[in-house]
Design a protein around this motif. Structure first.
Motif, short mmCIF file in Angstrom:
data_model
loop_
_atom_site.label_atom_id
_atom_site.label_comp_id
_atom_site.label_asym_id
_atom_site.label_seq_id
_atom_site.Cartn_x
_atom_site.Cartn_y
_atom_site.Cartn_z
N VAL A 1 -37.52 -40.55 -28.00
CA VAL A 1 -38.92 -40.68 -27.59
C VAL A 1 -39.64 -39.40 -27.98
O VAL A 1 -39.19 -38.28 -27.67
CB VAL A 1 -39.05 -40.91 -26.07
N LEU A 2 -40.75 -39.51 -28.64
CA LEU A 2 -41.53 -38.35 -29.08
C LEU A 2 -42.96 -38.53 -28.64
O LEU A 2 -43.57 -39.58 -28.90
CB LEU A 2 -41.46 -38.22 -30.61
N ASP A 3 -43.52 -37.42 -27.99
CA ASP A 3 -44.91 -37.45 -27.53
C ASP A 3 -45.75 -36.75 -28.57
O ASP A 3 -45.86 -35.52 -28.58
CB ASP A 3 -45.03 -36.78 -26.17
N ARG A 4 -46.38 -37.49 -29.46
CA ARG A 4 -47.22 -36.91 -30.51
C ARG A 4 -48.66 -36.74 -30.06
O ARG A 4 -49.47 -36.14 -30.77
CB ARG A 4 -47.20 -37.81 -31.75
N ASP A 5 -49.02 -37.25 -28.93
CA ASP A 5 -50.41 -37.18 -28.47
C ASP A 5 -50.74 -35.82 -27.86
O ASP A 5 -51.92 -35.49 -27.70
CB ASP A 5 -50.69 -38.28 -27.45
N HIS A 6 -49.71 -35.11 -27.47
CA HIS A 6 -49.93 -33.80 -26.86
C HIS A 6 -49.11 -32.75 -27.58
O HIS A 6 -47.98 -33.02 -27.99
CB HIS A 6 -49.57 -33.83 -25.37
N MET A 7 -49.73 -31.53 -27.70
CA MET A 7 -49.04 -30.40 -28.34
C MET A 7 -49.01 -29.24 -27.36
O MET A 7 -49.85 -29.11 -26.48
CB MET A 7 -49.76 -29.98 -29.63
N LYS A 8 -48.02 -28.42 -27.54
CA LYS A 8 -47.90 -27.22 -26.71
C LYS A 8 -47.96 -25.98 -27.59
O LYS A 8 -47.42 -25.97 -28.70
CB LYS A 8 -46.59 -27.22 -25.93
N LEU A 9 -48.60 -24.95 -27.05
CA LEU A 9 -48.66 -23.66 -27.75
C LEU A 9 -48.22 -22.58 -26.78
O LEU A 9 -48.87 -22.38 -25.75
CB LEU A 9 -50.09 -23.36 -28.25
N LYS A 10 -47.09 -21.95 -27.06
CA LYS A 10 -46.55 -20.91 -26.18
C LYS A 10 -46.82 -19.55 -26.83
O LYS A 10 -46.26 -19.24 -27.88
CB LYS A 10 -45.05 -21.12 -26.00
N VAL A 11 -47.72 -18.76 -26.20
CA VAL A 11 -48.14 -17.45 -26.77
C VAL A 11 -48.06 -16.37 -25.68
O VAL A 11 -48.17 -16.69 -24.48
CB VAL A 11 -49.57 -17.54 -27.33
N PRO A 12 -47.88 -15.07 -26.11
CA PRO A 12 -47.81 -13.97 -25.13
C PRO A 12 -49.20 -13.44 -24.81
O PRO A 12 -50.07 -13.36 -25.68
CB PRO A 12 -46.96 -12.94 -25.85
N PHE A 13 -49.41 -13.11 -23.54
CA PHE A 13 -50.63 -12.42 -23.09
C PHE A 13 -50.19 -11.10 -22.44
O PHE A 13 -49.08 -10.99 -21.92
CB PHE A 13 -51.37 -13.27 -22.06
N HIS A 14 -51.08 -10.13 -22.55
CA HIS A 14 -50.79 -8.87 -21.86
C HIS A 14 -50.54 -9.16 -20.39
O HIS A 14 -51.23 -9.99 -19.79
CB HIS A 14 -51.95 -7.87 -22.03
N SER A 15 -49.56 -8.50 -19.82
CA SER A 15 -49.16 -8.77 -18.44
C SER A 15 -50.31 -8.59 -17.49
O SER A 15 -50.45 -9.36 -16.51
CB SER A 15 -48.00 -7.86 -18.04
N ALA A 16 -51.14 -7.62 -17.75
CA ALA A 16 -52.25 -7.37 -16.84
C ALA A 16 -53.20 -8.55 -16.83
O ALA A 16 -53.75 -8.94 -15.79
CB ALA A 16 -52.99 -6.11 -17.23
N ASP A 17 -53.40 -9.17 -18.03
CA ASP A 17 -54.27 -10.34 -18.10
C ASP A 17 -53.58 -11.58 -17.50
O ASP A 17 -54.19 -12.35 -16.74
CB ASP A 17 -54.65 -10.62 -19.55
N ALA A 18 -52.30 -11.75 -17.85
CA ALA A 18 -51.59 -12.96 -17.42
C ALA A 18 -51.41 -13.02 -15.92
O ALA A 18 -51.29 -14.12 -15.34
CB ALA A 18 -50.23 -13.04 -18.12
N SER A 19 -51.37 -11.86 -15.27
CA SER A 19 -51.16 -11.86 -13.82
C SER A 19 -52.31 -12.53 -13.08
O SER A 19 -52.17 -12.95 -11.95
CB SER A 19 -50.97 -10.42 -13.32
N GLY A 20 -53.45 -12.63 -13.76
CA GLY A 20 -54.60 -13.27 -13.12
C GLY A 20 -54.74 -14.74 -13.49
O GLY A 20 -55.68 -15.40 -13.02
N PHE A 21 -53.87 -15.29 -14.36
CA PHE A 21 -53.95 -16.70 -14.75
C PHE A 21 -53.33 -17.61 -13.66
O PHE A 21 -52.53 -17.17 -12.82
CB PHE A 21 -53.22 -16.94 -16.07
N TYR A 22 -53.66 -18.91 -13.76
CA TYR A 22 -53.03 -19.88 -12.87
C TYR A 22 -52.84 -21.20 -13.63
O TYR A 22 -53.56 -21.48 -14.59
CB TYR A 22 -53.87 -20.09 -11.62
N VAL A 23 -51.90 -21.96 -13.19
CA VAL A 23 -51.59 -23.23 -13.85
C VAL A 23 -52.76 -24.19 -13.69
O VAL A 23 -53.30 -24.34 -12.59
CB VAL A 23 -50.31 -23.87 -13.26
N GLY A 24 -53.15 -24.81 -14.80
CA GLY A 24 -54.28 -25.74 -14.80
C GLY A 24 -55.56 -25.08 -15.22
O GLY A 24 -56.58 -25.76 -15.37
N GLN A 25 -55.49 -23.76 -15.45
CA GLN A 25 -56.70 -23.03 -15.85
C GLN A 25 -57.06 -23.43 -17.27
O GLN A 25 -56.21 -23.66 -18.12
CB GLN A 25 -56.47 -21.53 -15.75
#
Length: 556
Positions: free
Chosen positions: A190-214
């Motif tokens: 089974v392959l989901d071609r309708d959605h793509m994921k992009l995994k990238v690094p953010f500076h820790s100081a910036d990422a600490s303020g992120f939240y899931v669903g943002q």
């Protein structure tokens, strides 16, 4: 030669004495002899006529004496059909049993009135009761075994259902319907071609303020095209990025506009903060559907290219061995329940109850007797007990086929019994049985009569005579049945036939006449036409019939 005629000689008698003249010649006496003979014949004929006349007169008088006169007269006629029968109670119960054993209870006596449902005999059933207890245990054991198998089947149901772990498109099927699979066998990709994921690094100081669903913005390298996305996950720990800075991996999920593939690359920004570096896109999900149970793939309801949702059931794996065990367990439980039911029904046979309300006519067994073989102290017993319901009495009488069409339910019946002189009873026709009995080419039908009032004088077994009243005709012109001859003719006395005393004097003065007949009872028959009231009809008496036959034989 000339014939010579010779004249007869004449004889001359000699003179008889002196002075006598000679005698004259005597002529022949032929004519006198003929007359004499005629007279003799006439005398004989007269004597014969006289004898025959006397004989005929004597015969006529003899015949007249054997006839009896019957006068056509008005008579109140009742048309009835007669028969016989034997009195019976409306219901009877002759106790029988299908079991054997010692009688423990017999709470009734001969002559006692019992009611429907009353206990008559209770027979020792200890062996059957012990068997019932064992059968109850067998039912419980079979039920537990089936329950365990059903629970196992329920627990395994989720594993036998083949489900998609992720949404997507079936890119390849590795098995066909009906194939046998084992645990871990790959069913489909089974392959989901309708959605793509992009995994990238953010500076820790910036990422600490992120939240899931943002919300996030993704830029596709080489096209400068941007697509919207959302933060799907944020790494829990930091790692060292380019230049020795601390970074944290953030995965962003985007909808594939149709041009992205795993060779595409891009960057992202979240909340105005840009990622430390770019990365390649990956499909949102790429998974395999595998079997979690062993068996035959009885159901497979997808094909390559079909889209599936997460958790969708695409097939079912059977567990033949378990289903066979469950079916066998069901059969075992049903057999155990049936054996228990039969034993419980058999237990009911050990308690004999009355099936009717009535009087106990016979009680042939009592407490302590063994009912096996229907014996009481070695004496053969036809029935342990007999009960009669004498609230109504009945009997059957056979009706001839020529009369059965006259019989109807509800007709009145007159009843007499040889054992009860001078007494009569009444009843009604209760039932007509069309199942006739044929003997010697003659058929009769049983008719059931219900006796009015259940008279105490009538006992079961008494023989009775009965007349079913077919019709109350009223007053009609009748003759005795024996006065009518075959062919519906009668011998009517005319003038000179009877003497002054009314006895038959001259049978030759009677005339035969055709009559029209109507209804009849046991003794009389209706004369519809051909006679009038007062006409006298002659008929041979029973003794006279024999005399007439003897006279005819003698004349012959």
């Amino acid at each position: 030669m000339e014939a010579t005629q010779v004249k007869p000689e004449t004889t001359v008698a000699p003179p008889e004495g002196p002075g006598k003249k000679s005698p004259q010649l005597t002529p022949p006496k032929k004519k006198r002899k003929w007359v004499k003979r005629l007279v003799i014949l006439l005398v004989i004929a007269a004597l014969l006529v006289l004898a025959l006349s006397r004989c005929m007169s004597a015969g006529t008088q003899a015949l007249s004496s054997v006839y009896l006169p019957y006068t056509a007269a008005m008579h109140d006629m009742t048309v009835a059909v007669s028969g016989t029968g034997t009195i019976e109670p409306i219901q009877s119960y002759k106790v029988t049993t299908l079991v054997s054993g010692e009688i423990l209870e017999a709470p009734f006596e001969e002559g006692q009135t019992v009611h429907k449902g009353d206990v008559l005999f209770r027979i020792d059933a200890s062996d059957v009761e012990n068997n019932i207890e064992q059968l109850q245990l067998n039912v419980q054991s079979a039920q537990l075994a089936l329950n365990d198998l059903l629970k196992t089947q329920s627990d395994n149901q989720k594993d036998r259902n083949v489900k998609a772990d992720d949404a997507g498109v079936i890119t390849e099927l590795h098995v066909d319907r009906g194939d046998s699979v084992t645990v871990g066998t790959v069913i489909a990709d089974v392959l989901d071609r309708d959605h793509m994921k992009l995994k990238v690094p953010f500076h820790s100081a910036d990422a600490s303020g992120f939240y899931v669903g943002q919300a996030a913005t993704v830029t596709v390298n080489g096209t400068a095209e941007t697509v919207s996305g959302t933060v799907e996950s944020i790494a829990a720990t930091d790692e060292v990025g380019p230049g020795g800075t601390l970074v944290r991996q953030v995965t962003i999920l985007v909808n594939n506009p149709g041009v992205l593939s795993e060779t595409s690359q891009g960057t992202a920004s979240v909340g105005g903060a840009a990622c430390a570096s770019g990365s390649s896109f990956t499909y949102a999900s790429s998974s395999q559907i595998t079997a979690k149970a062993a068996g035959d793939l009885d159901v497979l309801n997808v094909k390559e290219g079909d889209r599936v949702s997460k958790g969708q059931v695409i097939g079912v794996i059977s567990e033949a061995d378990l289903e066979t065990q469950i079916e066998n367990a069901r059969i075992a439980l049903e057999n155990a329940q049936l054996s228990l039911k039969n034993a419980q029904e058999k237990l009911e046979d050990y308690t004999i109850t009355s099936t009717i309300d009535g009087e106990v006519i016979e009680k042939n067994l009592d407490v302590g007797d063994n009912i096996s073989g229907l014996s009481n102290s070695g004496a053969s017993v036809t029935y342990p007990a007999i009960i009669y319901d004498r609230s109504e009495l009945t009997f059957d009488m056979d009706v001839d086929e020529k009369d059965i069409s006259k019989i109807q339910v509800g007709q009145k019946v007159e009843i007499t019994a040889d054992a009860l002189d001078g007494q009569s009873f009444t009843g009604v026709v209760d039932k007509i049985n069309i199942n006739g009995t044929t003997a010697s080419g003659h058929t009769s039908y049983p008719v059931t009569v219900l006796v009015d009032g259940s008279p105490e004088e009538l006992y079961p077994g008494m023989n009775v005579s009965a007349k079913i009243i077919v019709e109350e005709v009223g007053s009609v012109l009748t003759l005795p049945v024996e006065a009518v001859e075959r062919g519906n003719t009668v011998l009517v006395a005319t003038e000179g036939c009877l003497d002054e005393k009314g006895n038959v004097a001259d049978i030759s003065a009677a005339e035969k006449r055709q009559v029209t007949l109507g209804r009849n009872d046991d003794n009389y028959i209706e004369i519809v036409d051909g006679l009038e009231e007062g006409d006298v009809v002659l008929a041979p008496s029973p003794q006279g019939s024999n005399m007439m036959e003897a006279f005819a034989a003698g004349m012959g």
